[in-house]
Structures are given as structure tokens and as C-alpha cells.
Design a protein around this motif. Sequence first.
Motif, PDB file in Angstrom:
ATOM      1  N   MET A 237      75.094  12.206 -50.111  1.00 51.58           N
ATOM      2  CA  MET A 237      74.827  10.679 -49.748  1.00 51.58           C
ATOM      3  C   MET A 237      75.107  10.315 -48.298  1.00 51.58           C
ATOM      4  O   MET A 237      74.447   9.345 -48.103  1.00 51.58           O
ATOM      5  N   GLY A 238      76.136  10.788 -47.732  1.00 58.08           N
ATOM      6  CA  GLY A 238      76.400  10.605 -46.362  1.00 58.08           C
ATOM      7  C   GLY A 238      75.273  10.915 -45.528  1.00 58.08           C
ATOM      8  O   GLY A 238      75.000  10.059 -44.311  1.00 58.08           O
ATOM      9  N   LEU A 239      74.454  11.963 -45.682  1.00 57.02           N
ATOM     10  CA  LEU A 239      73.338  12.500 -44.831  1.00 57.02           C
ATOM     11  C   LEU A 239      72.262  11.151 -45.019  1.00 57.02           C
ATOM     12  O   LEU A 239      71.621  10.815 -43.897  1.00 57.02           O
ATOM     13  N   LEU A 240      71.949  10.729 -46.162  1.00 58.40           N
ATOM     14  CA  LEU A 240      71.213   9.679 -46.375  1.00 58.40           C
ATOM     15  C   LEU A 240      71.260   8.477 -45.447  1.00 58.40           C
ATOM     16  O   LEU A 240      70.511   7.981 -44.907  1.00 58.40           O
ATOM     17  N   LEU A 241      72.597   8.029 -45.655  1.00 57.76           N
ATOM     18  CA  LEU A 241      73.106   6.766 -44.962  1.00 57.76           C
ATOM     19  C   LEU A 241      73.201   6.858 -43.533  1.00 57.76           C
ATOM     20  O   LEU A 241      72.699   6.098 -42.939  1.00 57.76           O
ATOM     21  N   GLY A 242      73.547   8.198 -43.263  1.00 53.22           N
ATOM     22  CA  GLY A 242      73.535   8.530 -41.541  1.00 53.22           C
ATOM     23  C   GLY A 242      72.011   8.463 -41.260  1.00 53.22           C
ATOM     24  O   GLY A 242      71.738   7.847 -40.008  1.00 53.22           O
ATOM     25  N   THR A 243      71.054   8.758 -42.010  1.00 56.13           N
ATOM     26  CA  THR A 243      69.715   8.730 -41.637  1.00 56.13           C
ATOM     27  C   THR A 243      69.149   7.582 -41.529  1.00 56.13           C
ATOM     28  O   THR A 243      68.467   7.046 -40.451  1.00 56.13           O
ATOM     29  N   PHE A 244      69.515   6.744 -42.537  1.00 56.28           N
ATOM     30  CA  PHE A 244      69.147   5.303 -42.699  1.00 56.28           C
ATOM     31  C   PHE A 244      69.745   4.639 -41.439  1.00 56.28           C
ATOM     32  O   PHE A 244      68.994   3.899 -40.794  1.00 56.28           O
ATOM     33  N   GLY A 245      70.731   4.920 -40.939  1.00 50.68           N
ATOM     34  CA  GLY A 245      71.614   4.132 -39.860  1.00 50.68           C
ATOM     35  C   GLY A 245      70.793   4.665 -38.568  1.00 50.68           C
ATOM     36  O   GLY A 245      70.670   3.882 -37.636  1.00 50.68           O
ATOM     37  N   VAL A 246      70.824   5.928 -38.166  1.00 46.04           N
ATOM     38  CA  VAL A 246      69.964   6.138 -37.019  1.00 46.04           C
ATOM     39  C   VAL A 246      68.550   5.498 -36.982  1.00 46.04           C
ATOM     40  O   VAL A 246      67.968   5.493 -35.850  1.00 46.04           O
ATOM     41  N   GLY A 247      67.944   5.797 -38.088  1.00 41.01           N
ATOM     42  CA  GLY A 247      66.576   5.010 -38.092  1.00 41.01           C
ATOM     43  C   GLY A 247      66.666   3.806 -37.689  1.00 41.01           C
ATOM     44  O   GLY A 247      65.803   3.098 -36.895  1.00 41.01           O
ATOM     45  N   LEU A 248      67.612   2.813 -38.316  1.00 41.89           N
ATOM     46  CA  LEU A 248      67.845   1.415 -37.945  1.00 41.89           C
ATOM     47  C   LEU A 248      68.093   1.167 -36.398  1.00 41.89           C
ATOM     48  O   LEU A 248      67.431   0.528 -35.771  1.00 41.89           O
ATOM     49  N   VAL A 249      69.152   1.958 -35.991  1.00 42.82           N
ATOM     50  CA  VAL A 249      69.534   1.750 -34.794  1.00 42.82           C
ATOM     51  C   VAL A 249      68.402   2.121 -33.872  1.00 42.82           C
ATOM     52  O   VAL A 249      68.075   1.355 -32.709  1.00 42.82           O
ATOM     53  N   SER A 250      67.780   3.494 -34.062  1.00 48.08           N
ATOM     54  CA  SER A 250      66.488   3.889 -33.068  1.00 48.08           C
ATOM     55  C   SER A 250      65.578   2.909 -33.050  1.00 48.08           C
ATOM     56  O   SER A 250      64.641   2.793 -31.970  1.00 48.08           O
ATOM     57  N   ALA A 251      65.108   2.224 -33.938  1.00 47.54           N
ATOM     58  CA  ALA A 251      64.110   1.175 -34.120  1.00 47.54           C
ATOM     59  C   ALA A 251      64.302   0.092 -33.317  1.00 47.54           C
ATOM     60  O   ALA A 251      63.511  -0.671 -32.550  1.00 47.54           O
ATOM     61  N   ILE A 252      65.640  -0.537 -33.116  1.00 54.59           N
ATOM     62  CA  ILE A 252      66.003  -1.567 -32.143  1.00 54.59           C
ATOM     63  C   ILE A 252      66.260  -1.127 -30.827  1.00 54.59           C
ATOM     64  O   ILE A 252      65.817  -1.800 -29.792  1.00 54.59           O
ATOM     65  N   LEU A 253      66.947   0.159 -30.562  1.00 52.69           N
ATOM     66  CA  LEU A 253      67.245   0.519 -29.265  1.00 52.69           C
ATOM     67  C   LEU A 253      66.578   1.802 -28.930  1.00 52.69           C
ATOM     68  O   LEU A 253      66.901   2.785 -29.620  1.00 52.69           O
TER      69      LEU A 253
END
Length: 157
Positions: free
Chosen positions: A1-17
Motif C-alpha cells: 500500500m505504501g508503494l501505491l501511495l508513494g507512486t500517487f504522490g510522486v505522480g501528483l508532485v511531478s505533474a505540478i513541478l
Amino acid sequence: MGLLLGTFGVGLVSAILPVVNLEVYLGVVGAQVSGTAPAARLVALALAAGAGQTLGKLVWYLLGARSLESRWVRHKLDLRGRRRRFESWRDRIADRPWLSALVLLASSVVGIPPLLIMAVVAGSLRVPLVVFVPTVALGRALRAWCLLAGVGTLVGW
């Protein structure tokens, strides 16, 4: 589950920055889980990355939509017939939602034209969210899956 949340988070941040690179992250994750992860896990990771990216690009879409309220942008549109050209493009897109979806899908999967720019343009042209969100989500999830599966295959050689 942590890897899924981490992947979501990196995806979100990378889309903005744009200085945060999702592709490098997915390459590392793909190399780590290659051979040990079932195909369903790679799909889940790709969907998490796609969802994060879509949410982040939605920020740029909304900024593009709000840009037309800016006095500076309205002034620039009034120069040398730009407003007429802009309205022509907006009308062209409004009459052909499949064209918007096709360009957004290509941008989401391949990155040409850059999705960040296309998100701002889509917002300013008022591409319907019902076209923007699923198209970007599908394209980004497909791109993420290709990266995860591709790196996993290369590592397995």
C-alpha cells in the motif's frame, strides 16, 4: 500500500513541478519489483501514477481556465486579432471533442506536445472536464505501465 501511495504522490508532485521526474521514479520502482510483482501490481502502480498525474495536471488546467480572467491576458488577446484566432480555436475544439481527446491522449502517452502546456491550453480553450480528465488519466496510466513493464523486462534479461 505504501508503494501505491508513494507512486500517487510522486505522480501528483511531478505533474505540478516539472523538476520532479516521474519517469525516473517509475524506472527505479520497475527495476525493484521486476520478476516479483504480479501483473496486477504493475497495473495498480500505473493507475496510481496516472491518477496522481491527472490530479496534478488538473491544477494546470484550472490555472489555464482562470488565466482568461486576467487583465494582462485579456489585453494580450486584444492585440493584432489574437482574440479572433483564439475564439476560432476554441470553437474548433468545442465542435470536435474527439480532436481534443486525440491531442490530449498523444500528449499524455508520448509527451509531445508537452502535457503541462496542453493542460494549460485545454483549460483556456475550455475543453470539457469530461474529456480532459479521463483522457489524461488513461494516457498517463498507459505511459506509466509501459515504463514499469519495460524496465522490468530489461532488468529480467
